[in-house]
Design an enzyme around this catalytic site. Structure first.
Site, PDB file in Angstrom:
ATOM      1  N   GLU A 253       0.717  -1.145   0.535  1.00  0.00           N
ATOM      2  CA  GLU A 253      -0.092  -0.119   0.061  1.00  0.00           C
ATOM      3  C   GLU A 253       1.020   1.278  -0.517  1.00  0.00           C
ATOM      4  O   GLU A 253       0.941   2.476   1.337  1.00  0.00           O
ATOM      5  CB  GLU A 253      -0.879  -0.110   1.215  1.00  0.00           C
ATOM      6  CG  GLU A 253      -1.866  -1.192   1.549  1.00  0.00           C
ATOM      7  CD  GLU A 253      -3.056  -1.329   1.879  1.00  0.00           C
ATOM      8  OE1 GLU A 253      -2.660  -0.421   3.100  1.00  0.00           O
ATOM      9  OE2 GLU A 253      -4.198  -1.662   2.313  1.00  0.00           O
TER      10      GLU A 253
ATOM     11  N   GLU B  45      -5.718  -7.834  -1.188  1.00  0.00           N
ATOM     12  CA  GLU B  45      -6.441  -7.367  -0.041  1.00  0.00           C
ATOM     13  C   GLU B  45      -7.771  -6.984  -0.698  1.00  0.00           C
ATOM     14  O   GLU B  45      -7.581  -5.848  -1.703  1.00  0.00           O
ATOM     15  CB  GLU B  45      -5.713  -6.399   0.596  1.00  0.00           C
ATOM     16  CG  GLU B  45      -4.278  -6.851   1.194  1.00  0.00           C
ATOM     17  CD  GLU B  45      -3.877  -5.732   2.356  1.00  0.00           C
ATOM     18  OE1 GLU B  45      -4.974  -5.154   2.675  1.00  0.00           O
ATOM     19  OE2 GLU B  45      -3.125  -5.699   2.431  1.00  0.00           O
TER      20      GLU B  45
END
Length: 608
Positions: A213, A333
């Site tokens: 991320e 995710e």
């Protein structure tokens, strides 16, 4: 000890940062309404698709192919914990790791994404919060990387694959960039290379997710080497491939591109114009993350066309790479608590967008759901809080996109001849808390790389030479040892002949004292043990032993490493509390069960 995983908050929701103008894609509407009944849990059933997954994988256009050029579909689960201060996957305080991996396979998941932090590469990093009472016995004495080896090898042996995820620079939390003031890019590169080399002979590990991320100020294609994630991914990816050219390289997006923002790691809008360039062809997989309101609210959840607006949003940010046959796309995710109707509609729409396996087979998006763990604070998990039963509603939503498992076995081809068994294992010394061993070296057609020492049926340590000292033992206790040799291909020798040893007696404190205070309820209890340095110099280490006076069993311990033999308990320090100044204290705690009375034991403390 349970820990709550404090995950990311999305980027700041300002008009400039998060406003996303979306044109509804033709034919992009998704049927269904919020609150519609979800599918039932898929259990072990998956669509009938030919088995695939042999050998090392590569890419071709938007597909991932195995060594036989057969398309594969990653349909997996995130199992986090190596990236936290536990330095190991969570849940091992409750269950055996093999039992959980077996359950993943039974439910129809074929891949495990394992997040980790760079802390696990530090010398002396040991996992904590593992229960060794009638479970996880082969993990005892292993460091974090060795435990990861065990998980990888067992998963591979039953037909699952593993993606390693460099989730954080350290256990302290997420970082926007791939480096921090304390973990420079050079450390990131070095550790990526090291873990790629570690699994270079093991196709169970299909690749590495370079950094989790990236987000503002990370950019894509801006050319600033201090924050251009695309350029950093090239450096990191090429380091991985230099160490292990058979690995896939998974590259996540950023938060913002040209003023358009999405979830952290979920914006790959720039990859079409500024692609990641790797030195080995057909190894790149792009990765995106996507979430619902249980993580954070977003403007698109309030548009009148929701959820029919979502395919256009996903298409703009990452789906176009798949649609244009540029590269495979892996949604690494996505998750939700499923508590709100909005989240239910979002998950149903996303599952449809990822393409049902029964219709499209492996010509589909790759995915790993967040998470297996129930202790993810903003999503929960596939497992319920007991770490055993399944959230069948959540699991049921994923039924149509699950896919078959892969061929079992970690190493395909190459050296299959194990070393000879070590000989002449002998006890060379004992103390009240240790046994020292030596043996004659094994032989191998290629070369012996190390030895595993077993106390009974459990591995208590490894050695590259022919000596080993087992510490943290109980006084006046008999133990049995065997040794096995291993080679570079992972072949393991038969066990040596067993040898027995009895530790010396110890009945008095030496250099320290320990006090034990318990709190009981029904058939459970917790206890706090305070270790006081009674000497004149700081301790280097210490050990507390006792024999339970009743039928008591430890189920969990913190701030100490626990070992037991029958009713004899031994506790040794973890890294941060081994050194105690003269007159100072250190504490550790434990949780357990009992039947009958819960009389307190008499602890004996020794320090050195």
């Amino acid at each position: 000890m349970r820990r709550i995983n404090l995950r990311r908050l999305p980027g700041r929701r300002t008009a400039a940062a998060l406003l996303l103008v979306v044109a509804t894609a033709a034919g992009g509407a998704v049927a269904g309404t919020a609150g519609a009944a979800p599918p039932t849990s898929s259990a072990a059933t998956t669509p009938a698709v030919a088995a695939a997954g042999a050998g090392y994988w590569h890419t071709s256009g938007r597909q991932i192919l195995d060594s036989n050029n057969q398309a594969v579909r990653i349909a997996g689960i995130n199992w986090f914990g190596f990236e936290t201060s536990n330095d190991v996957v969570h849940g091992l305080w409750s269950r055996d790791y093999k039992a959980m991996i077996d359950q993943m396979k039974t439910l129809g998941y074929n891949t495990i994404r394992l997040p980790y932090s760079d802390d696990i590469f530090k010398s002396g990093t040991m996992p904590n919060s593992i229960n060794f009472y009638q479970m996880n016995g082969d993990l005892q004495g292993l460091n974090s990387l060795q435990v990861m080896d065990k998980i990888v090898n067992y998963a591979g042996s039953i037909g699952l694959r593993v993606i390693l995820d460099r989730h954080r620079p350290d256990a302290g939390g997420q970082s926007a960039l791939w480096y921090t003031a304390t973990v420079p890019e050079s450390t990131w590169i070095s550790n990526l290379s090291a873990i790629a080399r570690r699994y270079q002979n093991n196709p169970a590990v299909v690749g590495i997710d370079l950094h989790n991320e990236p987000h503002d100020p990370a950019c894509w294609g801006c050319g600033d080497t201090t924050k251009d994630w695309r350029l950093a991914a090239e450096r990191g990816g090429n380091a991985v491939l230099a160490a292990n050219p058979n690995m896939l390289v998974f590259v996540e997006g950023v938060q913002t591109f040209n003023g358009s923002s999405n979830w952290w790691g979920g914006n790959l809008q720039g990859a079409g114009t500024y692609p990641v360039r790797l030195n080995v062809a057909n190894r790149l997989v792009y990765s995106a993350h996507d979430y619902a309101t249980s993580v954070a609210d977003q403007p698109w959840f309030h548009e009148a066309s929701f959820p029919s607006n979502m395919p256009a949003i996903w298409g703009k940010n990452w789906g176009y790479l798949f649609d244009s046959n540029i590269a495979p796309v892996w949604v690494g995710e996505f998750g939700t608590t499923l508590q709100s109707p909005t989240d239910q509609a979002w998950l149903k729409a996303l599952v449809s967008y990822l393409r049902p396996t029964a219709t499209y087979g492996a010509d589909s998006y790759q995915w790993t759901f967040w998470s297996w763990n129930p202790d993810s604070g903003d999503t929960g998990g596939i497992l319920n809080d007991d770490w055993l039963t399944v959230n069948t509603v959540k699991d049921g939503y994923l039924a149509s996109i699950k896919a078959p498992g892969f061929s079992g076995g970690g190493n395909n081809g190459g050296d299959t001849t194990p070393p000879t068994a070590p000989t002449s294992v002998a006890v060379t010394g004992t103390t009240a808390t240790s046994v020292s061993l030596s043996w004659t070296a094994a032989t191998d057609d290629v070369g012996v790389t190390g030895y595993s020492v077993y106390r009974g049926n459990f591995v208590v340590g490894t050695a590259t030479g022919t000596t080993f000292t087992d510490t943290g033992l109980s006084p006046a206790t008999a133990y049995s040892y065997t040794v096995k040799a291993s080679d570079a291909a992972g072949n393991v020798s038969p066990a040596s002949a067993a040898v027995s040893a009895t530790t010396q007696s110890a009945t008095t404190n030496a250099g320290c004292k320990a006090t034990y205070v318990a709190n009981s309820w029904d058939t459970g209890f917790t206890a706090t043990v305070t270790v006081t340095n009674t000497g004149n110099t700081a301790t280097h280490t210490w050990q507390v032993t006792w024999t339970w006076p009743g039928n008591q069993h430890v189920t969990n311990a913190w701030s100490a490493t626990e070992a037991h033999s029958g009713q004899n308990e031994t506790f040794t320090p973890v890294t941060f509390n081994a050194a105690i100044a003269p007159g100072a204290d250190a504490t550790f705690g434990l949780q357990g069960t009992f039947s009958g009375s819960n009389a307190s034991p008499t602890p004996v403390c020794t320090a050195s």
